[in-house]
Enzyme design. Structure first.
Site, PDB file in Angstrom:
ATOM      1  N   SER A  64       0.834  -1.209   0.000  1.00 32.49           N
ATOM      2  CA  SER A  64       0.000   0.000   0.000  1.00 32.49           C
ATOM      3  C   SER A  64       0.864   1.254   0.000  1.00 32.49           C
ATOM      4  CB  SER A  64      -0.907   0.033   1.234  1.00 32.49           C
ATOM      5  OG  SER A  64      -1.743  -1.092   1.275  1.00 32.49           O
TER       6      SER A  64
HETATM    7  N1  SAH Z   1      -0.755  -4.647   4.175  1.00 24.70           N
HETATM    8  C1  SAH Z   1      -0.149  -4.953   2.894  1.00 24.70           C
HETATM    9  C2  SAH Z   1      -1.110  -4.647   1.759  1.00 24.70           C
HETATM   10  C3  SAH Z   1      -1.108  -5.752   0.782  1.00 24.70           C
HETATM   11  S1  SAH Z   1      -2.380  -5.661  -0.466  1.00 24.70           S
HETATM   12  C4  SAH Z   1       1.167  -4.247   2.720  1.00 24.70           C
HETATM   13  O1  SAH Z   1       1.451  -3.305   3.483  1.00 24.70           O
HETATM   14  O2  SAH Z   1       1.949  -4.634   1.860  1.00 24.70           O
HETATM   15  C5  SAH Z   1      -3.672  -6.640   0.255  1.00 24.70           C
HETATM   16  C6  SAH Z   1      -3.337  -8.053   0.645  1.00 24.70           C
HETATM   17  O3  SAH Z   1      -4.566  -8.675   1.060  1.00 24.70           O
HETATM   18  C7  SAH Z   1      -2.790  -8.926  -0.475  1.00 24.70           C
HETATM   19  O4  SAH Z   1      -1.576  -9.475  -0.057  1.00 24.70           O
HETATM   20  C8  SAH Z   1      -3.880  -9.996  -0.669  1.00 24.70           C
HETATM   21  O5  SAH Z   1      -3.361 -11.251  -1.048  1.00 24.70           O
HETATM   22  C9  SAH Z   1      -4.520 -10.053   0.707  1.00 24.70           C
HETATM   23  N2  SAH Z   1      -5.876 -10.593   0.734  1.00 24.70           N
HETATM   24  C10 SAH Z   1      -6.857 -10.498  -0.203  1.00 24.70           C
HETATM   25  N3  SAH Z   1      -7.969 -11.148   0.215  1.00 24.70           N
HETATM   26  C11 SAH Z   1      -7.701 -11.656   1.447  1.00 24.70           C
HETATM   27  C12 SAH Z   1      -8.448 -12.431   2.391  1.00 24.70           C
HETATM   28  N4  SAH Z   1      -9.711 -12.822   2.169  1.00 24.70           N
HETATM   29  N5  SAH Z   1      -7.843 -12.783   3.559  1.00 24.70           N
HETATM   30  C13 SAH Z   1      -6.556 -12.396   3.827  1.00 24.70           C
HETATM   31  N6  SAH Z   1      -5.808 -11.676   2.965  1.00 24.70           N
HETATM   32  C14 SAH Z   1      -6.360 -11.309   1.783  1.00 24.70           C
END
Ligand code: SAH
Length: 213
Positions: A64
């Site tokens: 993000s």
């Molecule tokens: N907090 C992260 C943001 C990653 S983007 C950072 O700082 O890098 C969002 C993430 O949510 C992705 O890695 C995706 O695989 C995960 N995601 C999507 N659906 C999900 C679910 N149902 N349960 C857990 N994680 C999920």
């Protein structure tokens, strides 16, 4: 890759950019100054690490944007030892911000590849979340509930009921809600049955994916 004085200088600038967009919590800004974001990106993207932008981290996911991470973190109003559930571990950068603020962090990722990579990265870097879980964030984490705060880092088409149910009274859920674009939404649990809802502007996230099985 190492962390150098040059990187620190770039992070100080990044914290200024994040502050100029409206984040005022000094502890959150300090986390941006301290955490070596370039180490959370795949090599090749290092030069971009201290721009206020989201970037690809593999498996079609993104780290993000720093402003978004700071904004969501500020909304949690963390106190040391708060028990926090994070949905969407991704690169682990948001997790590191929560740990920097002395939260006890439980984090869930549904992409196995990322889960494995980031779990290993945490142990290499000495970051110590309480639990890093491969699973479906829609369900929350019943066995560790209730939480002082829950932060969802992917766009949710709706607000999963278990997440509201797993908040302490006085606890906060920060969740971007929407399909193509999301509205950052804060739920404050007032009592067993009452929640106050606040909508706090538009953002764009990768989708929160539902488990088909
Ligand atoms: N907090 C992260 C943001 C990653 S983007 C950072 O700082 O890098 C969002 C993430 O949510 C992705 O890695 C995706 O695989 C995960 N995601 C999507 N659906 C999900 C679910 N149902 N349960 C857990 N994680 C999920």
């Amino acid at each position: 890759m190492r962390d150098t004085l040059k990187h620190r200088g770039m992070r100080n600038k990044l914290a200024e950019v994040v502050a100029s967009k409206g984040v005022t919590d000094e502890k959150v800004l300090n986390a941006i100054r301290e955490i070596p974001r370039h180490l959370f990106l795949d090599s090749g993207f290092e030069a971009h690490a201290y721009q206020d932008k989201a970037f690809p981290i593999g498996a079609e996911q993104t780290i993000s944007q720093p402003y978004t991470v700071a904004f969501q973190t500020e909304l949690l109003q963390l106190k040391p030892n708060h028990k926090i559930l994070e949905i969407g571990t991704g690169s682990g950068y948001q997790t590191a911000v929560l740990l920097n603020l002395k939260a006890k962090v439980y984090t869930i990722e549904r992409q196995q590849e990322l889960f494995k990579k980031t779990k290993l990265f945490f142990s290499k870097m000495g970051y110590r979340p309480k639990k890093v879980i491969f699973g479906d964030g829609y369900k929350g984490l019943e066995e560790e509930a209730p939480f002082d705060g829950i932060i969802v880092t992917a766009g949710a088409p709706n607000v999963p009921k278990p997440l509201l149910a797993q908040l302490k009274i006085g606890g906060r859920l920060v969740i971007p809600v929407g399909i193509d674009e999301q509205i950052m939404t804060l739920y404050l649990r007032k009592s067993e049955k009452e929640f106050e809802k606040k909508e706090l502007g538009n953002f764009r996230f990768v989708p929160l994916l539902e488990n088909k099985n």
